[in-house]
Design an enzyme around this catalytic site. Structure first.
Site, PDB file in Angstrom:
ATOM      1  N   SER A  43      19.594   9.554 -19.112  1.00 56.13           N
ATOM      2  CA  SER A  43      19.222  10.213 -17.792  1.00 56.13           C
ATOM      3  C   SER A  43      18.465   9.453 -16.889  1.00 56.13           C
ATOM      4  CB  SER A  43      18.427  11.594 -18.424  1.00 56.13           C
ATOM      5  OG  SER A  43      18.165  12.427 -17.383  1.00 56.13           O
ATOM      6  N   ASP A  54      28.360  17.823 -18.706  1.00 51.38           N
ATOM      7  CA  ASP A  54      26.973  17.575 -18.334  1.00 51.38           C
ATOM      8  C   ASP A  54      26.823  17.711 -16.611  1.00 51.38           C
ATOM      9  OD1 ASP A  54      24.496  16.513 -17.877  1.00 51.38           O
ATOM     10  OD2 ASP A  54      24.956  14.760 -18.855  1.00 51.38           O
ATOM     11  N   HIS A  76      24.168  17.718 -21.571  1.00 52.33           N
ATOM     12  CA  HIS A  76      23.347  16.215 -21.273  1.00 52.33           C
ATOM     13  C   HIS A  76      22.979  15.614 -22.548  1.00 52.33           C
ATOM     14  CE1 HIS A  76      21.446  13.547 -18.734  1.00 52.33           C
ATOM     15  NE2 HIS A  76      20.330  13.800 -18.903  1.00 52.33           N
TER      16      HIS A  76
END
Length: 313
Positions: free
Chosen positions: A180, A238, A290
């Site tokens: 991320s 995601d 995610h």
């Protein structure tokens, strides 16, 4: 500051739902047609490296999210050498020595319990790259402002420590990873680290849940610096790799590996930038995907395995 964060999220959601993507007609293996930006139509292929390599990267990407980690801790074939950052103003950055990957730097994902960390990621406007750090990237290159600022705070420590550990362990291979926010920092770090190595080379950069962080020129520059050694892994639906939207001028680089369905053992490489057969073929909407299972290895951010495990999920 809280208002800025809320407005940013609302603007992203609005753009994802309101801006319609233009109809795509296949005219070439790689066609410049999306607002003048590259879209790939190449067919998916097998991932180019052993699965064990991706698993080791996934384990180290998870480990940097663990709050309490002792120096010399072992994750797979890697040993933790150094940790920096408070995971608030500065994303946690950890450096490992891996038998298979060399000297590896991993950045943690966004700390959702920290307003400072959230606001660092909320500053989504594209700005010119800082030529002090990126003197040779393509003219016109722009980056997500919040990510660039976060990287600049870490840059001096990063290069100094990589160089030190390379000499200490007589190691030429340098690798980068992260989840991320951490994936974005690893992306930005690639050109900077490559330009500042005194010895050795970039071995691999494998990141997870990678948002769009720059424009077409930055994506092209990253492809040039990476020389086919950069991969970003998307897990199922995601939402993060779809953000910020391309309509805002953002562009993913080459190297997408898509795990579809999510958390499964079905993964392929989708060559070129913004491949229409990969994650762009669906409307990514899942926050749950995610953080999930990447190459049978959980990357669960702060709620995942600590210490990280490899190939056990």
């Amino acid at each position: 500051m809280q208002l800025q964060y809320v407005l940013t999220l609302l603007w992203i959601i609005f753009a994802q739902n309101v801006f319609s993507r233009p109809t795509i007609s296949k005219v070439a293996p790689e066609n410049i047609e999306f607002f003048g930006r590259v879209t790939s139509y190449q067919k998916p292929v097998k991932v180019p490296d052993p699965i064990s390599m991706y698993q080791q990267f996934a384990g180290l990407a998870q480990q940097s999210n663990c709050f309490k980690t002792k120096i010399n801790a072992t994750i797979g074939d890697a040993q933790l050498l150094f940790s920096w950052g408070d995971d608030d103003k500065n994303q946690r950055m950890q450096i490992f020595r891996s038998k298979s990957l060399g000297i590896v730097t991993s950045w943690s994902g966004m700390n959702v319990t920290s307003l400072t960390s959230l606001l660092s990621a909320a500053d989504l406007f594209l700005v010119d790259v800082d030529r002090k750090y990126f003197p040779r990237v393509k003219k016109g290159s722009k980056l997500y402002d919040g990510f660039q600022n976060a990287f600049k705070r870490a840059a001096p420590v990063l290069v100094k420590k990589i160089q030190y550990f390379q000499e200490l362990y007589d190691e030429d291979r340098v690798s980068l990873t992260g989840l991320s926010f951490g994936a974005a920092l690893a992306d930005i770090a690639l050109p900077y680290v490559k330009e500042n190595l005194k010895r050795g080379h970039i071995h691999r950069v494998v990141v997870f849940g990678h948002p769009r962080i720059g424009n077409q020129e930055w994506a092209d520059s990253l492809d040039t610096y990476a020389e086919g050694k950069f991969f970003y892994v998307v897990n199922g639906n995601d939402i993060v790799p779809h953000l910020p939207p391309r309509e805002f001028g953002y562009q993913q680089p080459s190297g997408q590996i898509w795990i579809n369905p999510s958390n499964s053992s079905n993964w392929k490489l989708y060559p070129g930038q913004e491949n229409v057969h990969g994650a762009n073929s669906i409307f990514g909407f899942s926050i749950k995907d995610h953080t999930g299972v990447y190459f049978r290895t959980e990357i669960g951010s702060f709620w995942g395995h600590c210490p990280a495990t490899i190939g056990q999920d």
